[in-house]
Write a protein that holds these residues in place. Structure first.
Motif, short mmCIF file in Angstrom:
data_model
loop_
_atom_site.label_atom_id
_atom_site.label_comp_id
_atom_site.label_asym_id
_atom_site.label_seq_id
_atom_site.Cartn_x
_atom_site.Cartn_y
_atom_site.Cartn_z
N GLU A 173 -8.72 -5.55 2.49
CA GLU A 173 -8.05 -4.32 2.88
C GLU A 173 -6.82 -4.61 3.73
OE1 GLU A 173 -6.74 -1.16 5.25
OE2 GLU A 173 -8.03 -2.67 6.17
N TYR A 174 -6.91 -5.62 4.58
CA TYR A 174 -5.78 -6.01 5.42
C TYR A 174 -4.62 -6.50 4.55
CZ TYR A 174 -3.21 -8.19 9.28
OH TYR A 174 -2.24 -8.53 10.20
N ALA A 175 -4.94 -7.26 3.50
CA ALA A 175 -3.90 -7.74 2.59
C ALA A 175 -3.22 -6.58 1.87
CB ALA A 175 -4.52 -8.70 1.57
N VAL A 176 -3.99 -5.58 1.47
CA VAL A 176 -3.42 -4.39 0.83
C VAL A 176 -2.48 -3.67 1.80
CG1 VAL A 176 -3.95 -2.13 -0.17
CG2 VAL A 176 -5.38 -4.10 -0.73
N ARG A 177 -2.89 -3.60 3.05
CA ARG A 177 -2.07 -2.95 4.08
C ARG A 177 -0.73 -3.67 4.23
NH1 ARG A 177 -4.51 -2.85 9.97
NH2 ARG A 177 -6.38 -2.79 8.68
N LEU A 178 -0.76 -4.99 4.22
CA LEU A 178 0.47 -5.76 4.32
C LEU A 178 1.35 -5.53 3.09
CD1 LEU A 178 -0.63 -9.23 5.77
CD2 LEU A 178 0.58 -7.40 6.94
N THR A 179 0.73 -5.50 1.93
CA THR A 179 1.48 -5.32 0.68
C THR A 179 2.24 -4.01 0.69
OG1 THR A 179 -0.16 -6.62 -0.54
CG2 THR A 179 1.28 -5.21 -1.84
#
Length: 225
Positions: A173-179
């Motif tokens: 989820e954190y990676a999606v937020r960064l994306t």
């Protein structure tokens, strides 16, 4: 008869993606949506393509975005034609008087002490916030839990909470937020089921959208629609 405008305020930290996700879902329903950045940090400017614009108002894939509004009152902006208005206040003390005009206020933070303490000070100065939705993110294993954060924010006395959400630290989820900060057409299909449910709750409860329609709009938004 035009629909009654819904205004949502967002205070605290780690909320830019939440604002963007909700705007995409409402936009997928065919409703005119505006985001207003009244924060000091202007984090939203890192998630929309401001580099190709010369003004502080831009159309971001169908959603109207107003930047650099920290010293601007909402009534000064041309917002009458929008069904949904999402306002990022961060910790803007000069705008606390507007919080009472919101249909709901999201109080958002992670467990960082340097976020919780300033947010606590802001809540004390703002007076009691009604229709507040408390969201904690990136909660790690250990003793720092939601109840402890609630005590720091003194939420029992600073806000009338209508819903609470807590999300553990999740790398995907954190990676999606960064994306969402880097991609023009961001997709958020890989967020957790719990986070998706919160978005659905917001759409059905705050906007009065039936569940079947809300689920369809969420799926379209998650695919980048």
């Amino acid at each position: 008869m035009p629909k009654q405008q819904i205004k949502l305020g967002f205070i605290g930290f780690c909320k830019t993606d939440l604002i963007l996700y909700l705007s995409r879902i409402i936009n997928s329903l065919g409703e005119k949506t505006a985001i207003v950045d009244c924060s000091s940090g202007q984090e939203l400017s890192y998630s929309v393509p401001v580099g190709i614009y010369t003004k502080d108002r831009l159309d971001y894939r169908g959603v109207e975005v107003f930047l650099n509004c920290g010293e601007t009152e909402l009534k000064e902006l041309p917002l009458d034609d929008f069904y949904a208005v999402l306002v990022d206040y961060e910790l803007n003390g000069s705008a606390v008087c507007e919080l009472s005009d919101m249909d709901a206020v999201f109080v958002v933070s992670d467990m960082q002490k340097h976020h919780l303490l300033p947010l606590s000070d802001f809540l004390l100065k703002a007076g009691k916030i009604t229709n507040a939705i408390r969201v904690y993110r990136d909660i790690p294993p250990g003793k720092i839990k939601a109840r402890y954060a609630d005590s720091i924010l003194n939420l029992e006395n600073t806000a009338d909470i209508i819903a609470k959400y807590e999300f553990p630290l999740n790398e995907t989820e954190y990676a999606v937020r960064l994306t969402s900060q880097y991609d023009d057409i961001f997709r958020f299909g890989r967020i957790s089921a719990e986070y998706s449910q919160m978005l659905l709750d917001c759409v059905t409860e705050l906007f009065g959208i039936d569940k079947k329609t809300a689920v369809k709009a969420l799926k379209i938004a998650q695919r980048g629609g």
